[in-house]
Motif scaffolding. Structure first.
Motif, PDB file in Angstrom:
ATOM      1  N   SER A  41      30.875  12.751  46.096  1.00 46.34           N
ATOM      2  CA  SER A  41      32.205  12.127  46.093  1.00 46.34           C
ATOM      3  C   SER A  41      33.183  12.906  45.235  1.00 46.34           C
ATOM      4  O   SER A  41      32.809  13.514  44.236  1.00 46.34           O
ATOM      5  CB  SER A  41      32.108  10.695  45.566  1.00 46.34           C
ATOM      6  OG  SER A  41      33.380  10.125  45.390  1.00 46.34           O
ATOM      7  N   VAL A  42      34.453  12.858  45.637  1.00 39.17           N
ATOM      8  CA  VAL A  42      35.500  13.480  44.831  1.00 39.17           C
ATOM      9  C   VAL A  42      35.949  12.560  43.704  1.00 39.17           C
ATOM     10  O   VAL A  42      36.477  13.026  42.686  1.00 39.17           O
ATOM     11  CB  VAL A  42      36.710  13.868  45.706  1.00 39.17           C
ATOM     12  CG1 VAL A  42      37.423  12.633  46.239  1.00 39.17           C
ATOM     13  CG2 VAL A  42      37.703  14.741  44.943  1.00 39.17           C
ATOM     14  N   TYR A  43      35.736  11.254  43.841  1.00 36.05           N
ATOM     15  CA  TYR A  43      36.295  10.291  42.897  1.00 36.05           C
ATOM     16  C   TYR A  43      35.312   9.815  41.845  1.00 36.05           C
ATOM     17  O   TYR A  43      35.709   9.268  40.830  1.00 36.05           O
ATOM     18  CB  TYR A  43      36.844   9.087  43.645  1.00 36.05           C
ATOM     19  CG  TYR A  43      38.090   9.369  44.442  1.00 36.05           C
ATOM     20  CD1 TYR A  43      39.190   9.974  43.838  1.00 36.05           C
ATOM     21  CD2 TYR A  43      38.169   9.051  45.787  1.00 36.05           C
ATOM     22  CE1 TYR A  43      40.331  10.241  44.561  1.00 36.05           C
ATOM     23  CE2 TYR A  43      39.317   9.312  46.511  1.00 36.05           C
ATOM     24  CZ  TYR A  43      40.392   9.904  45.901  1.00 36.05           C
ATOM     25  OH  TYR A  43      41.517  10.179  46.612  1.00 36.05           O
ATOM     26  N   ASN A  44      34.026   9.974  42.093  1.00 35.66           N
ATOM     27  CA  ASN A  44      33.054   9.476  41.134  1.00 35.66           C
ATOM     28  C   ASN A  44      31.835  10.390  41.117  1.00 35.66           C
ATOM     29  O   ASN A  44      31.863  11.486  41.685  1.00 35.66           O
ATOM     30  CB  ASN A  44      32.669   8.022  41.459  1.00 35.66           C
ATOM     31  CG  ASN A  44      32.136   7.860  42.870  1.00 35.66           C
ATOM     32  OD1 ASN A  44      31.359   8.679  43.353  1.00 35.66           O
ATOM     33  ND2 ASN A  44      32.532   6.794  43.548  1.00 35.66           N
ATOM     34  N   THR A  45      30.776   9.964  40.468  1.00 33.91           N
ATOM     35  CA  THR A  45      29.591  10.802  40.308  1.00 33.91           C
ATOM     36  C   THR A  45      28.461  10.363  41.232  1.00 33.91           C
ATOM     37  O   THR A  45      27.289  10.584  40.945  1.00 33.91           O
ATOM     38  CB  THR A  45      29.111  10.755  38.848  1.00 33.91           C
ATOM     39  OG1 THR A  45      28.714   9.411  38.519  1.00 33.91           O
ATOM     40  CG2 THR A  45      30.208  11.191  37.903  1.00 33.91           C
ATOM     41  N   LYS A  46      28.824   9.755  42.347  1.00 32.65           N
ATOM     42  CA  LYS A  46      27.825   9.256  43.282  1.00 32.65           C
ATOM     43  C   LYS A  46      27.420  10.350  44.262  1.00 32.65           C
ATOM     44  O   LYS A  46      28.258  11.031  44.855  1.00 32.65           O
ATOM     45  CB  LYS A  46      28.370   8.054  44.048  1.00 32.65           C
ATOM     46  CG  LYS A  46      27.373   7.386  44.969  1.00 32.65           C
ATOM     47  CD  LYS A  46      26.350   6.583  44.196  1.00 32.65           C
ATOM     48  CE  LYS A  46      26.972   5.344  43.595  1.00 32.65           C
ATOM     49  NZ  LYS A  46      25.992   4.517  42.872  1.00 32.65           N
ATOM     50  N   LEU A  47      26.105  10.520  44.433  1.00 32.86           N
ATOM     51  CA  LEU A  47      25.532  11.360  45.480  1.00 32.86           C
ATOM     52  C   LEU A  47      24.729  10.473  46.417  1.00 32.86           C
ATOM     53  O   LEU A  47      23.957   9.631  45.968  1.00 32.86           O
ATOM     54  CB  LEU A  47      24.601  12.423  44.891  1.00 32.86           C
ATOM     55  CG  LEU A  47      25.193  13.695  44.286  1.00 32.86           C
ATOM     56  CD1 LEU A  47      24.079  14.574  43.750  1.00 32.86           C
ATOM     57  CD2 LEU A  47      26.002  14.450  45.312  1.00 32.86           C
ATOM     58  N   CYS A  48      24.924  10.662  47.725  1.00 32.63           N
ATOM     59  CA  CYS A  48      24.145   9.916  48.710  1.00 32.63           C
ATOM     60  C   CYS A  48      23.418  10.895  49.621  1.00 32.63           C
ATOM     61  O   CYS A  48      23.926  11.974  49.929  1.00 32.63           O
ATOM     62  CB  CYS A  48      25.042   9.005  49.543  1.00 32.63           C
ATOM     63  SG  CYS A  48      25.725   7.612  48.625  1.00 32.63           S
TER      64      CYS A  48
END
Length: 604
Positions: A263-270
């Motif tokens: 994500s560009v907005y947070n530190t989430k990887l899926c």
């Protein structure tokens, strides 16, 4: 696989965003955010940090080779190699090509070459340089066959299975760009600028997969688009995926055939799986062509059917009537409207909340409205009481006679703040859209008549966040909670909080900048889209029905909506001026037959 299968997610520590990701193993990945470059695992823990990585890069500043070595751009724009054991660093390519500087890198599994995207700041031009395994420059790709420059500002690059060099390019870091594809020898094959043709594309991360598909993140539509190797659009693989919201970085793990998305907005990887094992074993033979054909044909059949339905619906809805219009004093724009009775309504801009009549005159002014909100900051009950968010982020109730103000819900948590409210006629509950400022994310809280919190809606069934900023909120007749999220979607959950669907524009993946929402007596969902100055009408299951209003009609930039359940009239407020229009689009027969909405749509 027709729909990507969610595999897992992780929250990465020690970075603020996921600008670039490079898979090391099936459970370890390098992640960078422009200031930090770290190795993390599936728990999100930091295993290793690179201290001298390039600062300010939002693209592909690192890559991994077959020996599990990290190749990255350092703070001095040299290209370094970090050993597999992460104990030694060596300079692979020294930057001597001033004023050119490396901006992105990709290691080619096919031959061990290193592709480097170069950028020249003074002229805002780019080029691709190929280095062999010895670090010797063997090729430069810069111009097409007419001598015109191919690149402006290279963000990411990769190589496809057929040897094509694929570059995500932008005119500047904030403007729309192009996917530029050349052959291995450097001849320009094509440039992709979005779907449909001539639409805008805000390119970011790219990768290719085992079937030679090209995947590209598009910030404008908040999607991951899938192309075939010849640049033909196949599908929106992901559209505003929960938790990620705006995909920015991609990495395809060739052993597990799983796609990592950052994500560009947070530190989430899926992590997703979208290729079945049978497909991956069929690459580069006629069976593969069958897979690609099925991907390309199905969406177009569906689109054609929807277009036929839209044409029928537009004929049916062409009788929408402008009942009244007026301007009202005391506000500069109509950010939100709450109908009281057929000739009284509350309206707010960024600083003011007033009660006005249809003559446009202000009758009452609320002095303590929160001035940091631009959405649905107030709502009206069946007793004509006003609920609103005050300047201290408390939720107050103003009595019908406007003489008494009571704090109903006091702000107790400084982390979460209310951003929008809606009073439910069916349950008399209060729905409150909440947001968190520092790490922008959202949730919906339900409060009963006593002010007791009874429900929180925040995640989907996989544990991923549903909202980024809940700007407007309402409830449909079937109990669905409908949220206009400022990050580009209408997010709908059932009464218990289970995610039903998210609407991201028409056609799907085309982009949406939603503002005011409401529902009508037939359970339609209406939403203002300030991207193209329209009001979209959806059925209760999220299927697009029509553009109820367009920019060519009476109001400029529709921003706020309120449906009067007594008169079945729709109130629409303008974003940039103080004009309010009142429309009628359902006759009395429709209003009494909820389950027979638009029978023409069922005719074949």
């Amino acid at each position: 696989m027709s729909v990507p299968e969610f595999h897992q997610s992780l929250t990465v520590r020690s970075v603020d965003q996921c600008f670039n990701i490079s898979c090391l193993t099936s459970d370890r990945v390098w992640v960078s955010d422009g200031d930090n470059l770290i190795l993390t695992n599936i728990t999100g823990a930091t295993i290793h940090r690179v201290e001298n990585s390039c600062i300010g890069s939002c693209g592909g500043s690192h890559t991994v080779n077959s020996e599990s070595e990290l190749i990255y751009i350092d703070v001095n724009y040299n290209i370094k190699t970090l050993s597999k054991d992460m104990k030694s660093t060596s300079t692979y390519i020294e930057n001597t090509d001033y004023p050119w500087r490396p901006q992105c890198v990709y290691w080619c599994p096919s031959n061990g070459d290193l592709l480097v995207g170069m950028y020249r700041n003074f002229t805002e031009t780019g080029k691709v340089i190929r280095f062999n395994q010895s670090g010797k420059q063997t090729q430069t790709i810069q111009y097409d066959n007419k001598g015109m420059g191919l690149y402006n500002n290279l963000i990411c690059l990769t190589e496809n299975n057929n040897g094509d060099v694929v570059v995500s390019d932008a005119e500047s870091i904030s403007e729309c760009g192009t996917l530029v594809v050349t052959e291995r020898e450097g001849r320009h094959r094509y440039s992709y600028t979005g779907h449909p043709p001539r639409s805008l594309l805000l390119t970011r991360g790219i990768c290719t997969d085992a079937l030679s598909h090209i995947l590209v993140c598009d910030h404008r539509t908040k999607s991951v688009q899938m192309l075939d190797k010849d640049g033909y659009f196949l599908s929106h693989l992901l559209i505003r995926p929960p938790g990620i919201f705006t995909p920015h970085s991609l990495s395809y793990h060739t052993n597990t055939h799983r796609l990592w998305v950052g994500s560009v907005y947070n530190t989430k990887l899926c992590v997703y799986r979208y290729i079945a094992r049978h497909d991956t074993l069929s690459d580069m033979n006629p069976a593969s062509a069958g897979v690609m054909e099925s991907l390309s044909v199905v969406p177009y059949k569906e689109t054609k059917k929807h277009l036929q339905e839209d044409e029928r619906l537009l004929k049916l809805m062409s009788t929408i009537e402008l009942f009244n219009f007026f301007t009202r004093q005391g506000v500069d724009g109509c950010y939100h409207i709450s109908c009281v009775i057929s000739n009284l309504f509350w309206v707010s801009d960024a600083d003011n909340l007033i009660l006005a009549d249809t003559a446009g005159f202000p009758l009452h002014h609320v002095d303590d409205l929160c001035r940091d909100l631009y959405g649905g900051s107030h709502t009206v009950t069946s007793e004509s009481e006003l609920f609103y968010i005050d300047r201290n982020y408390n939720i107050n109730k103003l009595s019908k006679n406007m003489k008494t103000t009571t704090t109903i819900i006091e702000k107790k948590d400084s982390t979460w703040l209310p951003g929008c409210v809606y009073w439910s006629p069916s349950t008399r509950d209060l729905l409150v859209g909440m947001f968190r400022e520092k790490i922008l994310s959202g949730k919906v809280n339900r409060f009963n008549q006593s002010g007791q919190q009874t429900l929180t809606i925040q995640h989907d069934s996989t544990g991923l966040e549903l909202y980024r900023y809940a700007n407007y909120i309402t409830e449909n007749n079937n109990g669905d909670v409908v949220v206009s999220d400022a990050d580009g979607a209408i997010v709908v959950t059932d009464r218990e909080g289970r995610h039903r669907f998210s609407y991201t524009g028409h056609p799907s993946g085309s982009g949406l900048d939603p503002r005011g929402i409401c529902t009508d007596v037939l359970s339609h969902i209406l939403v203002c889209d300030v991207t193209d100055d329209t009001v979209h009408m959806l059925d209760k299951d999220g299927h697009f029905l029509s553009y109820l209003l367009t920019k060519s009609q009476d109001i400029d930039i529709p921003c706020s909506l309120s449906y009067d359940v007594n008169t079945h009239r729709l109130w629409v407020g303008s974003w940039y001026n103080n004009k309010v229009c009142v429309y009628r689009f359902t006759d009395r027969h429709d209003a009494l037959t909820d389950d027979s909405t638009f029978p023409l749509l069922n005719d074949e």
